[in-house]
Enzyme design. Sequence first.
Site, PDB file in Angstrom:
ATOM      1  N   CYS A 163       2.258   7.611 -79.957  1.00  0.00           N
ATOM      2  CA  CYS A 163       1.028   6.918 -79.583  1.00  0.00           C
ATOM      3  C   CYS A 163       1.093   6.527 -78.104  1.00  0.00           C
ATOM      4  O   CYS A 163       2.109   6.748 -77.436  1.00  0.00           O
ATOM      5  CB  CYS A 163       0.810   5.669 -80.444  1.00  0.00           C
ATOM      6  SG  CYS A 163       2.055   4.380 -80.196  1.00  0.00           S
TER       7      CYS A 163
ATOM      8  N   CYS B 127       3.942   4.388 -76.949  1.00  0.00           N
ATOM      9  CA  CYS B 127       5.176   5.137 -76.655  1.00  0.00           C
ATOM     10  C   CYS B 127       5.161   5.621 -75.205  1.00  0.00           C
ATOM     11  O   CYS B 127       6.175   5.558 -74.504  1.00  0.00           O
ATOM     12  CB  CYS B 127       5.303   6.332 -77.589  1.00  0.00           C
ATOM     13  SG  CYS B 127       5.496   5.919 -79.325  1.00  0.00           S
TER      14      CYS B 127
ATOM     15  N   ASP C 141     -18.561  22.075 -43.280  1.00  0.00           N
ATOM     16  CA  ASP C 141     -18.233  22.738 -42.019  1.00  0.00           C
ATOM     17  C   ASP C 141     -19.113  23.983 -41.903  1.00  0.00           C
ATOM     18  O   ASP C 141     -19.450  24.607 -42.910  1.00  0.00           O
ATOM     19  CB  ASP C 141     -16.754  23.122 -42.012  1.00  0.00           C
ATOM     20  CG  ASP C 141     -16.370  23.874 -40.754  1.00  0.00           C
ATOM     21  OD1 ASP C 141     -16.544  23.317 -39.668  1.00  0.00           O
ATOM     22  OD2 ASP C 141     -15.919  25.025 -40.882  1.00  0.00           O
TER      23      ASP C 141
ATOM     24  N   ASP D 272     -12.702  25.269 -44.307  1.00  0.00           N
ATOM     25  CA  ASP D 272     -11.816  26.398 -44.592  1.00  0.00           C
ATOM     26  C   ASP D 272     -10.753  26.638 -43.530  1.00  0.00           C
ATOM     27  O   ASP D 272      -9.833  27.419 -43.741  1.00  0.00           O
ATOM     28  CB  ASP D 272     -12.642  27.677 -44.750  1.00  0.00           C
ATOM     29  CG  ASP D 272     -13.190  28.164 -43.407  1.00  0.00           C
ATOM     30  OD1 ASP D 272     -13.607  27.300 -42.608  1.00  0.00           O
ATOM     31  OD2 ASP D 272     -13.199  29.379 -43.163  1.00  0.00           O
TER      32      ASP D 272
ATOM     33  N   ASP E 134      -9.876  21.998 -40.008  1.00  0.00           N
ATOM     34  CA  ASP E 134     -10.566  21.164 -40.992  1.00  0.00           C
ATOM     35  C   ASP E 134      -9.581  20.316 -41.802  1.00  0.00           C
ATOM     36  O   ASP E 134      -9.999  19.388 -42.505  1.00  0.00           O
ATOM     37  CB  ASP E 134     -11.367  22.035 -41.975  1.00  0.00           C
ATOM     38  CG  ASP E 134     -12.493  22.788 -41.287  1.00  0.00           C
ATOM     39  OD1 ASP E 134     -13.100  22.213 -40.370  1.00  0.00           O
ATOM     40  OD2 ASP E 134     -12.757  23.944 -41.667  1.00  0.00           O
TER      41      ASP E 134
END
Length: 753
Positions: A13, A16, A435, A637, A641
């Site tokens: 559970c 635990c 961008d 990308d 960036d």
Amino acid sequence: MENTTLKLRGMSCASCANSVEDAINSVPGVNECIVNFGAEQATVEYDPRRTDLEAIQEAIDAAGYSAYPLQEQNLMTGEDDAEKRHRLRESRDLIRKVTVGGIISIVLVIGSLPMMTGLHLPFIPAWLHNPWVQLILTTPVQFWCGYSFYINGWKALKRHAATMDTLIALGTSAAYFYSLFPTLFPSFFINQGLTPDVYYETAAVVITLILLGRLFENRAKGQTSEAIRKLIGLQAKTARLIRNGREVDVPIEEVIIGDVILVRPGEKIPVDGEVIEGASTIDEGMVTGESVPVKKQPGDEVIGATINKTGSFKFRATRVGSDTVLAQIVQLVQQAQGSKAPIQRLADQVTGWFVPAVIAIALLTFIIWFNFTGNVTLALITTVGVLIIACPCALGLATPTSVMVGTGKGAENGILIKGAESLELAHKIQTIVLDKTGTITQGKPTVTDFVTVNGTANGNEMRLVQLTASVERNSEHPLAEAVVRYAQSQEVELAPVKEFEAITGSGVQGIVSGHLVQIGTQRWMSELGIDAQGLQQDKERLEYLGKTAIWITVDGQIQGLMGISDAIKPTSIQAIRALQKLGLEVVMLTGDNYRTAETIAREVGIKRVLAEVRPDQKAATVQKLQSEGKIVAMVGDGINDAPALAQADVGMAIGTGTDVAIAASDITLISGDLRSIVTAIQLSRATIRNIRQNLFFAFIYNVAGIPIAAGILFPIFGWLLNPIIAGAAMAFSSVSVVTNALRLRKFQAKPVA
């Protein structure tokens, strides 16, 4: 710091999971630990100079659980062999115990019908409701089928804790041992004017139902990793190598970097590589989520597990085994599924005190009913009901199961989510910064215009192309690549460059054949004190057409102007419109000049433009937007960036971009299609909605169930909750939460009208 992922065993559970987390965090040298109950994993960051993996495992063992390092998943089977054997063994054990417990429970319930209904039922043999017979039948269910509850409950007691197993062991033991007393001493009850009733069937049925629920839960939890198995199932089993001029089929594990592989139409590409001969179209949808096949020719990269559609080609293997794109996707999904979402903190806080609180409520229930009524049977039934119906499992499963399914579904759609926190935060995004180059546009700029001061006389134009391209060859900027490609198309031979220097956000310079060549923005020209008025009209014309104008100077004198165009991605306009209709503010960020930027923004429908932003200013620009009180996502990308992606609340990298950008991001869009952003946000919203539903069901179940089990309705309606019904409700509460999470597997991105 080092990071490791451990596979955990013995947890029943959420309490635990909290115990394991506390045990690991108590080890000196452990910096951070996240235990995921749903995935049964622990992600640990530790200082290897102060501790090691063995010490961490010893701490887990001392807490009553076990752990082993999670092995790299087998790309052929989808799981490591040790875990597969354990899962099958556990499943078989549960099936055996549920079968035995189920048969005995049915017999016991039939034998107890006369007592439960108060009716004489002649079709039931009298020996079936004999207490001694019921004792003999119940004992193997109580101590063999329920063995794990006692063992785990005892382990918890030794570390001064309590778990779900503690509640089950206490509740069923109360029913069993209470029944044992009137079985052994019936005359005592008769002399006291009491009926020597027994409740063996309650103990047996409750244990069987809980084990049945655990069996269903394990199977349902296994389905949460279906996305990983689907991804792994894409992997080709063999590869056709070209060795010594012959074609040889070998298992994929034997492929090494540098091998030349032949792929025919309809076949899967075995590993990642570069096309060296032939051409074809490749269906990359299973990895990128992109439905349109991609054309490939010599020099292009191919991804393992994608499907060759039309032509045959040969390619050279560049990445194999765990280095392939598919293997890295699987690794990222595993990492995300083992993480913990912030929304889970409330559930963790509740489960920390939940079981001790339930035990206290059960004791209080017994005391109140026995003191007010003197009816020990009534007090026993309500106490057992409280202990049985309480279930911290549902709380512990509410968040991780949804996260596991959500991140897996993202991978199926070409969206790699690195952690549960990113998945949760994505639904709160208010502003999304795009961008321009390589994100809104295709990132493949081309030179469309070339204007020189001195025209084409005496080969002046080609000489200027040579000087410009020779310097730009040393730059990694997409515009520089466009200039070099233009020179190659004109068959211009490049010259060596000395003292090359890139000035961030401004341009590049170098010495070619004794001449200082400087290429860059008009702002930089002004800073250098160079008069750029001569070609001003040409520059304005280019910018009006949405092209980037770069100035070329030789020895401090303007010599020419290049116009570079980068086509807008076909899906950008549709994606931006969809983001706006989702209620997001879309901002374009670029280092380009305002006139060019505004032309592009107008074309794609963006109203807010942040132009002439140098790479070193991008992160500060994102921070400024955050200071407006907005949750900001950044999509980019390029290398420049990366700081902005890291600064943003949610960084999204285009998968076709650089490794640095992808590493700095929280979410990677493999295909580069901006519509994936819409899908990512919709998936985040669907996942959070699913988590909230799970938490609501888990909380309301306990809030309503415990008082009803305690007998709150008895004074009004004279009705008590049978512990058997409480056991069934408890067993299936976890199953319902996992089943609700599995609904996310049907998620599909909705078109935004």
